[in-house]
Design a protein around this motif. Structure first.
Motif, mmCIF file in Angstrom:
data_model
loop_
_atom_site.group_PDB
_atom_site.id
_atom_site.type_symbol
_atom_site.label_atom_id
_atom_site.label_comp_id
_atom_site.label_asym_id
_atom_site.label_seq_id
_atom_site.Cartn_x
_atom_site.Cartn_y
_atom_site.Cartn_z
ATOM 1 N N PRO A 49 0.828 -1.205 0.000
ATOM 2 C CA PRO A 49 0.000 0.000 0.000
ATOM 3 C C PRO A 49 0.866 1.260 0.000
ATOM 4 C CG PRO A 49 -0.805 -1.540 1.648
ATOM 5 C CD PRO A 49 0.478 -2.117 1.103
ATOM 6 N N HIS A 50 0.331 2.329 -0.528
ATOM 7 C CA HIS A 50 0.971 3.662 -0.568
ATOM 8 C C HIS A 50 2.144 3.741 -1.536
ATOM 9 C CE1 HIS A 50 -1.444 4.593 2.953
ATOM 10 N NE2 HIS A 50 -0.933 3.538 3.553
ATOM 11 N N THR A 51 2.410 2.667 -2.291
ATOM 12 C CA THR A 51 3.497 2.731 -3.272
ATOM 13 C C THR A 51 2.882 2.703 -4.678
ATOM 14 O OG1 THR A 51 3.792 0.353 -3.600
ATOM 15 C CG2 THR A 51 4.936 1.329 -1.714
ATOM 16 N N PRO A 52 3.638 3.102 -5.696
ATOM 17 C CA PRO A 52 3.092 3.044 -7.066
ATOM 18 C C PRO A 52 2.833 1.615 -7.535
ATOM 19 C CG PRO A 52 5.093 4.389 -6.980
ATOM 20 C CD PRO A 52 4.975 3.719 -5.649
ATOM 21 N N PHE A 53 3.298 0.616 -6.803
ATOM 22 C CA PHE A 53 3.060 -0.784 -7.164
ATOM 23 C C PHE A 53 1.842 -1.382 -6.461
ATOM 24 C CE2 PHE A 53 7.744 -1.990 -8.414
ATOM 25 C CZ PHE A 53 7.599 -1.243 -9.571
ATOM 26 N N GLN A 54 1.116 -0.574 -5.697
ATOM 27 C CA GLN A 54 0.058 -1.118 -4.835
ATOM 28 C C GLN A 54 -1.067 -1.854 -5.590
ATOM 29 O OE1 GLN A 54 -1.606 2.124 -2.553
ATOM 30 N NE2 GLN A 54 -2.280 3.269 -4.328
ATOM 31 N N TRP A 55 -1.198 -1.570 -6.887
ATOM 32 C CA TRP A 55 -2.301 -2.189 -7.648
ATOM 33 C C TRP A 55 -1.891 -3.495 -8.326
ATOM 34 C CZ3 TRP A 55 -1.132 3.136 -8.117
ATOM 35 C CH2 TRP A 55 -2.065 3.995 -7.538
ATOM 36 N N LEU A 56 -0.609 -3.847 -8.254
ATOM 37 C CA LEU A 56 -0.107 -4.998 -9.033
ATOM 38 C C LEU A 56 -0.671 -6.340 -8.553
ATOM 39 C CD1 LEU A 56 3.702 -4.164 -9.321
ATOM 40 C CD2 LEU A 56 2.069 -4.271 -11.200
ATOM 41 N N PRO A 57 -0.778 -7.307 -9.468
ATOM 42 C CA PRO A 57 -1.203 -8.648 -9.034
ATOM 43 C C PRO A 57 -0.054 -9.399 -8.369
ATOM 44 C CG PRO A 57 -0.716 -8.638 -11.373
ATOM 45 C CD PRO A 57 -0.536 -7.227 -10.911
ATOM 46 N N PHE A 58 -0.413 -10.412 -7.589
ATOM 47 C CA PHE A 58 0.597 -11.328 -7.029
ATOM 48 C C PHE A 58 0.204 -12.701 -7.546
ATOM 49 C CE2 PHE A 58 2.555 -14.217 -4.138
ATOM 50 C CZ PHE A 58 3.673 -13.586 -3.631
ATOM 51 N N ASP A 59 0.929 -13.177 -8.553
ATOM 52 C CA ASP A 59 0.544 -14.412 -9.230
ATOM 53 C C ASP A 59 1.318 -15.605 -8.635
ATOM 54 O OD1 ASP A 59 0.173 -16.530 -11.000
ATOM 55 O OD2 ASP A 59 -0.089 -15.179 -12.713
ATOM 56 N N VAL A 60 0.646 -16.318 -7.732
ATOM 57 C CA VAL A 60 1.312 -17.406 -6.991
ATOM 58 C C VAL A 60 1.891 -18.464 -7.931
ATOM 59 C CG1 VAL A 60 0.984 -19.210 -5.248
ATOM 60 C CG2 VAL A 60 -0.186 -17.032 -5.001
ATOM 61 N N GLU A 61 1.077 -18.915 -8.893
ATOM 62 C CA GLU A 61 1.541 -20.008 -9.763
ATOM 63 C C GLU A 61 2.736 -19.589 -10.603
ATOM 64 O OE1 GLU A 61 0.677 -22.959 -9.101
ATOM 65 O OE2 GLU A 61 -0.744 -22.119 -7.674
ATOM 66 N N GLU A 62 2.636 -18.392 -11.204
ATOM 67 C CA GLU A 62 3.743 -17.911 -12.039
ATOM 68 C C GLU A 62 5.015 -17.746 -11.197
ATOM 69 O OE1 GLU A 62 2.796 -14.551 -14.655
ATOM 70 O OE2 GLU A 62 4.872 -13.907 -14.360
ATOM 71 N N LEU A 63 4.848 -17.221 -10.015
ATOM 72 C CA LEU A 63 6.019 -17.025 -9.148
ATOM 73 C C LEU A 63 6.680 -18.347 -8.753
ATOM 74 C CD1 LEU A 63 4.736 -14.035 -7.042
ATOM 75 C CD2 LEU A 63 6.977 -14.139 -8.142
ATOM 76 N N LYS A 64 5.848 -19.371 -8.548
ATOM 77 C CA LYS A 64 6.418 -20.684 -8.185
ATOM 78 C C LYS A 64 7.261 -21.222 -9.342
ATOM 79 C CE LYS A 64 3.137 -22.620 -4.918
ATOM 80 N NZ LYS A 64 2.030 -23.563 -4.821
ATOM 81 N N VAL A 65 6.744 -21.043 -10.568
ATOM 82 C CA VAL A 65 7.492 -21.531 -11.739
ATOM 83 C C VAL A 65 8.804 -20.756 -11.851
ATOM 84 C CG1 VAL A 65 7.419 -21.775 -14.256
ATOM 85 C CG2 VAL A 65 5.361 -22.224 -12.912
ATOM 86 N N LYS A 66 8.725 -19.441 -11.641
ATOM 87 C CA LYS A 66 9.935 -18.612 -11.750
ATOM 88 C C LYS A 66 10.948 -18.991 -10.661
ATOM 89 C CE LYS A 66 8.194 -14.532 -14.092
ATOM 90 N NZ LYS A 66 7.744 -13.152 -14.001
ATOM 91 N N ALA A 67 10.442 -19.242 -9.463
ATOM 92 C CA ALA A 67 11.346 -19.617 -8.358
ATOM 93 C C ALA A 67 12.035 -20.940 -8.684
ATOM 94 C CB ALA A 67 10.565 -19.705 -7.054
ATOM 95 N N ASP A 68 11.296 -21.901 -9.250
ATOM 96 C CA ASP A 68 11.890 -23.196 -9.623
ATOM 97 C C ASP A 68 12.945 -23.021 -10.704
ATOM 98 O OD1 ASP A 68 10.556 -24.707 -7.863
ATOM 99 O OD2 ASP A 68 8.946 -25.325 -9.227
#
Ligand code: SF4
Length: 466
Positions: free
Chosen positions: A361-380
């Motif tokens: 909140p309060h940052t210019p990124f506050q509206w961004l999505p948090f994509d759990v599945e995509e992030l898991k693939v990227k982390a792997d």
């Protein structure tokens, strides 16, 4: 909890009102928090009050450190909320406490709405800017910065200049080791788009260097180590001078962080003399394109220049990166590996700490999505690439950061989940999607002194250049 110097043992009188200072996480973090030490001292200096501390790993958070008194024998509890992952423990304690419950700290300044039903008041501001006695005597009357859950707008209490540093402090074995804590500044002049510090602690303020050295000197007999604390300590206009003075006093010194573009030969020499063992730098992203998107203001050249100067003097380094940045592709992830490989040529023991971006909140990124599945693939993907490159990495659990995101951007409804023993990602999916920019946000009622239109402009500008 190891032995500590200096805790206040105030003589008990029955007219004293007892205040519990609750840090719903481990002693190690709580004792290293100078803000908490400030509140503790201020309350104990008042005639009518006595303050004792509570940590989650000391009597499970339900008895005080000083006298093992059960929390329910206290009149007031002040909760310091520093991280979203502490909410469950804070709620567990708050639900059992019968007295007046007040919460403060960065998470409250960010968005207290998910916790609305568990506390009587929230204080939005810095401790020095308020009258602690007025807050403790408070009966939901008109106190600046107070949020009771009803107000449609709360202005953060105007921050004050940083005056004299806290002279007295408890010396315990905290996150920086057994040391004297020296808060040299607050706020940050940089404009990293993911960072909430620049918003909730603005404007940047520095403490007088002579005062810092004086406080260190007065604690020298008790400790050999000093921690220099600020969001970006190397930006202090007299950072090197402070470091030099502390070295002359015989201190080992560790700054809370270093900025790669502030590293030069003189600083490396001083850090070496200060006995610094492990270095940390936060490039945040591997590619120049991603670093521009987050507005980090650090180039690959800055990182390589810094590590080349460290080379031969320091044996290990930790690099912090984020994943899940806007427009991030696999080339940007490969760039993290490539940068780590380049650093390894100068310092052999490189460890990466990789966390997903939490759109705060309060940052210019506050509206961004948090994509759990995509992030898991990227982390792997990164895990495999780094293993192949023989680079050590700590990659955070994506689910934990998803929960952090949901709690930091949450509303009253998500607060109900805090009574559950464990929050699952399936419960919070609605809080992870992209938020339309024209939506009303739960934390819009907090006035931190910035204009929301400016954040929208910055956010939309990102999409227009991409
Ligand atoms: S990430 Fe660090 S340098 Fe950037 S704005 Fe935040 S505190 Fe300042």
């Amino acid at each position: 909890m190891a032995l500590e110097f200096n805790p206040i043992q105030k003589k008990w009188r029955k007219e004293l009102r007892r205040v519990a200072l609750v840090y719903p996480n481990r002693y190690r973090g709580g004792i290293a928090n100078i803000g908490l030490q400030q509140i503790y001292c201020e309350i104990n200096a008042l005639d009518n009050f006595v303050c004792e501390r509570f940590y989650s790993d000391v009597f499970n958070g339900f008895r005080s450190v000083e006298s093992a008194t059960p929390i329910n024998e206290f009149d007031i509890a002040l909760f310091s909320l520093q991280y979203e992952q502490d909410y469950s423990k804070a709620v567990e304690i708050a639900k059992k406490f019968k007295g007046l419950k007040i919460a403060g700290g960065p998470c409250v300044m960010e968005n207290p709405v998910p916790l609305k039903n568990f506390f009587d008041f929230f204080f939005i501001g810095e401790i020095e800017a308020c009258n602690v006695e007025e807050i403790l005597e408070c009966d939901k009357t008109d106190i600046k910065g107070m949020f009771t859950g009803e107000e449609s707008m709360v202005k953060r209490v105007k921050p004050l200049k940083l005056e004299k540093h806290l002279e007295y402090q408890i010396i315990g074995n905290g996150a920086y080791g057994r040391c004297v804590l020296l808060e040299i500044g607050r706020g940050c002049k940089r404009r990293c788009r993911f960072c909430i510090v620049r918003q909730i602690y603005s404007p940047v303020r520095w403490r007088n260097s002579e005062n810092i050295v004086e406080v260190a000197k007065n604690n020298r007999k008790k400790v050999e180590k000093a921690a220099l604390i600020a969001p970006s300590p190397t930006d202090h206009p007299k950072f090197k001078e402070i470091l030099q003075n502390l070295i002359e006093l015989g201190f080992k010194v560790s700054p809370s962080s270093l900025r790669a573009d502030m590293v030069d030969e003189e600083l490396v020499e001083l850090l070496n003399k200060a006995g610094l063992k492990s270095l940390t730098l936060a490039p945040e992203a591997g590619s120049e394109r991603m670093r521009e998107i987050v507005n980090k203001g650090i180039s690959e050249e800055d990182v390589i220049n810094a590590v080349s100067l460290f080379s031969g003097k320091f044996k290990k380094i930790k690099l912090y990166f984020m994943i899940g940045l806007p427009f991030e592709g696999y080339d940007d992830l490969k760039a993290i590996v490539e940068l780590a490989k380049k650093v390894k040529k100068y310092i052999n023991r490189v460890t990466l700490s990789i966390n997903p971006l939490v759109p705060k909140p309060h940052t210019p990124f506050q509206w961004l999505p948090f994509d759990v599945e995509e992030l898991k693939v990227k982390a792997d993907f990164l895990r495999k690439e780094l293993r192949r490159a023989n680079i050590k990495a700590e990659i955070s659990k994506i689910e934990e950061f998803a929960i952090q995101t949901a709690l930091s951007r949450g509303d009253e409804k998500i607060g109900r989940l805090l009574s559950k023993s464990r929050i699952k990602v399936g419960d919070i999916k609605d809080y992870l999607s992209e938020i339309p920019v024209d939506s009303e946000l739960p934390w819009d009622f907090i006035d931190h002194g910035y204009k929301k239109e400016r954040l929208i402009k910055e956010y939309e500008h990102l999409y227009s250049v991409e």
